[in-house]
Design an enzyme around this catalytic site. Sequence first.
Site, PDB file in Angstrom:
ATOM      1  N   LYS A 104       0.849  -1.186   0.000  1.00 48.60           N
ATOM      2  CA  LYS A 104       0.000   0.000   0.000  1.00 48.60           C
ATOM      3  C   LYS A 104       0.890   1.243   0.000  1.00 48.60           C
ATOM      4  CE  LYS A 104      -3.981   2.004   2.409  1.00 48.60           C
ATOM      5  NZ  LYS A 104      -4.790   1.990   3.640  1.00 48.60           N
ATOM      6  N   HIS A 106      -0.284   4.559   0.177  1.00 51.50           N
ATOM      7  CA  HIS A 106      -0.894   5.773   0.739  1.00 51.50           C
ATOM      8  C   HIS A 106      -1.533   5.435   2.080  1.00 51.50           C
ATOM      9  CE1 HIS A 106      -4.165   3.661  -1.331  1.00 51.50           C
ATOM     10  NE2 HIS A 106      -4.988   4.240  -0.476  1.00 51.50           N
TER      11      HIS A 106
END
Length: 225
Positions: A104, A106
Amino acid sequence: MEQYKQEFIQFMVESDVLKFGDFTLKSGRKSPFFMNAGAYVTGTQLRKLGEYYAKAIHDTYGLDFDVLFGPAYKGIPLSVATSIAISELYGKDVRYCSNRKEVKDHGDTGILLGSRLMDGDRVVIIEDVTTSGKSIEETFPVLKAQADVEVKGLMVSLNRMEVGKGGKKSALDEIKELYGIPASAIVTMEEVVEHLYNRECQEKVVIDDTLKAAIDAYYEQYGVK
């Protein structure tokens, strides 16, 4: 056999997780039994499952560890449910951690879900079942890449007691040899057969003479010698 192991065996059958019949496994093997941990779907089932894992981890590895690591995806609810159970049963607060299949980039960034791993953390890996050891093959490098952790061991729910990828030792024994970590299960298939043979569960005999013969024949071909 410990009482919680007997209860767990019946729990697997009652939850439709451990089935008996005629199944074709991913390996291509024809098996008279099949386990699908994805059939644990209710809050009550997950609470009980976490308690069985917690008791087995306590009996096998003690509570001298910091993190429960559950490999994605099935290991995620296992690590959460078991960390809650360890807190409730033993008053010990352990962190839970899982990996993401995709990094991931963000918000809560990175490859991990839950707790971060720190140098010196003592980790117990928790999984549903290990047939070939492939998931540990993927998991171990992820753990070691995040921090200098000590892996105390692996706990799965069922040891199928059949040869792994090498064709000679069980998957759990191969993991011990390859990674130098203990690997254990809440119950083994030997214990399952011992407990269920000619015993009623949900008002019917689960393993009768015919099914017992089929299981024996399966282990004659694929069991660990």
